[in-house]
Design a protein around this motif. Structure first.
Motif, PDB file in Angstrom:
ATOM      1  N   LEU A  26      31.447 -11.583   6.248  1.00 32.38           N
ATOM      2  CA  LEU A  26      31.140 -12.694   4.934  1.00 32.38           C
ATOM      3  C   LEU A  26      30.518 -11.735   4.208  1.00 32.38           C
ATOM      4  N   SER A  27      30.704 -12.809   2.754  1.00 31.03           N
ATOM      5  CA  SER A  27      30.240 -12.209   1.804  1.00 31.03           C
ATOM      6  C   SER A  27      29.083 -12.638   1.023  1.00 31.03           C
ATOM      7  N   MET A  28      28.109 -12.440   0.275  1.00 29.93           N
ATOM      8  CA  MET A  28      27.180 -13.062   0.064  1.00 29.93           C
ATOM      9  C   MET A  28      26.657 -12.518  -1.291  1.00 29.93           C
ATOM     10  N   SER A  29      26.182 -13.299  -2.007  1.00 28.60           N
ATOM     11  CA  SER A  29      25.987 -13.403  -3.631  1.00 28.60           C
ATOM     12  C   SER A  29      24.759 -14.248  -3.587  1.00 28.60           C
ATOM     13  N   GLY A  30      23.715 -13.602  -4.786  1.00 22.22           N
ATOM     14  CA  GLY A  30      22.553 -14.365  -4.694  1.00 22.22           C
ATOM     15  C   GLY A  30      21.942 -13.349  -6.093  1.00 22.22           C
ATOM     16  N   ALA A  31      21.102 -14.110  -6.848  1.00 23.85           N
ATOM     17  CA  ALA A  31      20.533 -13.898  -8.547  1.00 23.85           C
ATOM     18  C   ALA A  31      19.139 -14.020  -8.242  1.00 23.85           C
ATOM     19  N   LEU A  32      18.333 -13.046  -8.599  1.00 26.33           N
ATOM     20  CA  LEU A  32      16.352 -13.660  -7.757  1.00 26.33           C
ATOM     21  C   LEU A  32      16.161 -13.987 -10.122  1.00 26.33           C
ATOM     22  N   CYS A 130      24.960  -9.007  17.264  1.00 25.82           N
ATOM     23  CA  CYS A 130      25.685  -8.137  17.952  1.00 25.82           C
ATOM     24  C   CYS A 130      27.023 -10.445  18.345  1.00 25.82           C
ATOM     25  N   PRO A 131      26.155 -10.684  17.439  1.00 25.14           N
ATOM     26  CA  PRO A 131      26.908 -12.203  16.611  1.00 25.14           C
ATOM     27  C   PRO A 131      28.525 -12.296  17.545  1.00 25.14           C
ATOM     28  N   ASP A 132      28.819 -13.226  18.451  1.00 19.14           N
ATOM     29  CA  ASP A 132      29.885 -13.327  19.088  1.00 19.14           C
ATOM     30  C   ASP A 132      30.924 -14.371  18.223  1.00 19.14           C
ATOM     31  N   THR A 133      30.529 -14.631  17.415  1.00 20.55           N
ATOM     32  CA  THR A 133      31.218 -15.854  16.245  1.00 20.55           C
ATOM     33  C   THR A 133      31.374 -15.120  14.608  1.00 20.55           C
ATOM     34  N   ILE A 134      31.974 -15.965  13.631  1.00 21.99           N
ATOM     35  CA  ILE A 134      31.407 -15.543  12.857  1.00 21.99           C
ATOM     36  C   ILE A 134      29.845 -16.700  12.023  1.00 21.99           C
ATOM     37  N   GLU A 136      27.570 -17.710  14.144  1.00 23.21           N
ATOM     38  CA  GLU A 136      26.457 -16.611  14.727  1.00 23.21           C
ATOM     39  C   GLU A 136      25.701 -16.042  13.311  1.00 23.21           C
ATOM     40  N   ALA A 137      27.076 -15.058  13.088  1.00 26.75           N
ATOM     41  CA  ALA A 137      26.644 -14.569  11.911  1.00 26.75           C
ATOM     42  C   ALA A 137      26.133 -15.159  10.684  1.00 26.75           C
ATOM     43  N   ALA A 140      22.130 -16.336  10.506  1.00 23.81           N
ATOM     44  CA  ALA A 140      21.002 -15.516  11.225  1.00 23.81           C
ATOM     45  C   ALA A 140      21.614 -15.225  10.092  1.00 23.81           C
ATOM     46  N   THR A 141      22.423 -14.519   9.154  1.00 22.55           N
ATOM     47  CA  THR A 141      22.433 -14.560   7.455  1.00 22.55           C
ATOM     48  C   THR A 141      21.384 -15.636   6.384  1.00 22.55           C
ATOM     49  N   GLN A 142      22.052 -16.237   6.665  1.00 22.85           N
ATOM     50  CA  GLN A 142      21.487 -17.973   6.177  1.00 22.85           C
ATOM     51  C   GLN A 142      19.953 -17.880   6.619  1.00 22.85           C
TER      52      GLN A 142
END
Length: 166
Positions: A26-32, A130-134, A136-137, A140-142
């Protein structure tokens, strides 16, 4: 790979993180975004499978423009290759009515408040995960990114930590 953090275990029993290694990412982009009078902070983010490239970053910036209702923005950017591509430079040249870009020097990640956002989420929601699937990751990230975005104070703390002023 899980972000390994310190944890507790019974004496003499080393904790072991078990996960199914996968090359999916997964890749994240963000702006504050901050108001100069410190009355408001907004955190806008995107998560996608795979890596960001110029086209997907342009999509993110277009969504940022919509989210901020066309307000003028100064974007402080690190040296990601997609930030410096010829296509990105050409697109940015057409966006000068609302967007100004200030590049960060490559030797100064401590001046980038977004680095603190990523570190905070990795140290909290993603620590020892340690997620079993993408999916789940992703969930958690969201959750972590939404937690950060819901706190003006935390967003301003990240800016204050850099020593930059508005």
């Amino acid at each position: 790979m899980p972000v390994v953090r310190a944890t507790w275990a019974p004496r003499g029993q080393t904790p072991v993180l078990t996960h199914r290694f996968s090359w999916k990412r997964l890749s994240m982009s963000g702006a504050l975004a901050y108001r100069p009078d410190r009355s408001e902070a907004v955190f806008v983010f995107g998560i996608k499978e795979g890596a960001y490239n110029t086209a997907s970053l342009i999509e993110f910036l277009t969504a940022l423009l919509d989210h901020l209702d066309g307000q003028k923005v100064t974007l402080i950017w690190d040296g990601l290759p997609a930030h410096r591509s010829n296509d990105m430079k050409a697109w940015l040249a057409t966006q000068r009515h609302w967007l100004r870009v200030e590049p960060l020097p490559g030797y100064a990640p401590d001046l980038n408040p977004m680095e603190m956002v990523w570190g905070n989420v990795k140290a909290t929601e993603l620590a020892n995960l340690c997620p079993d699937t993408i999916d789940e990751a992703h969930t958690a990230t969201q959750a972590g990114l939404e937690r950060v975005g819901s706190s003006y104070q935390l967003c301003f703390n990240f800016l204050d930590h850099t020593g930059l002023s508005l």
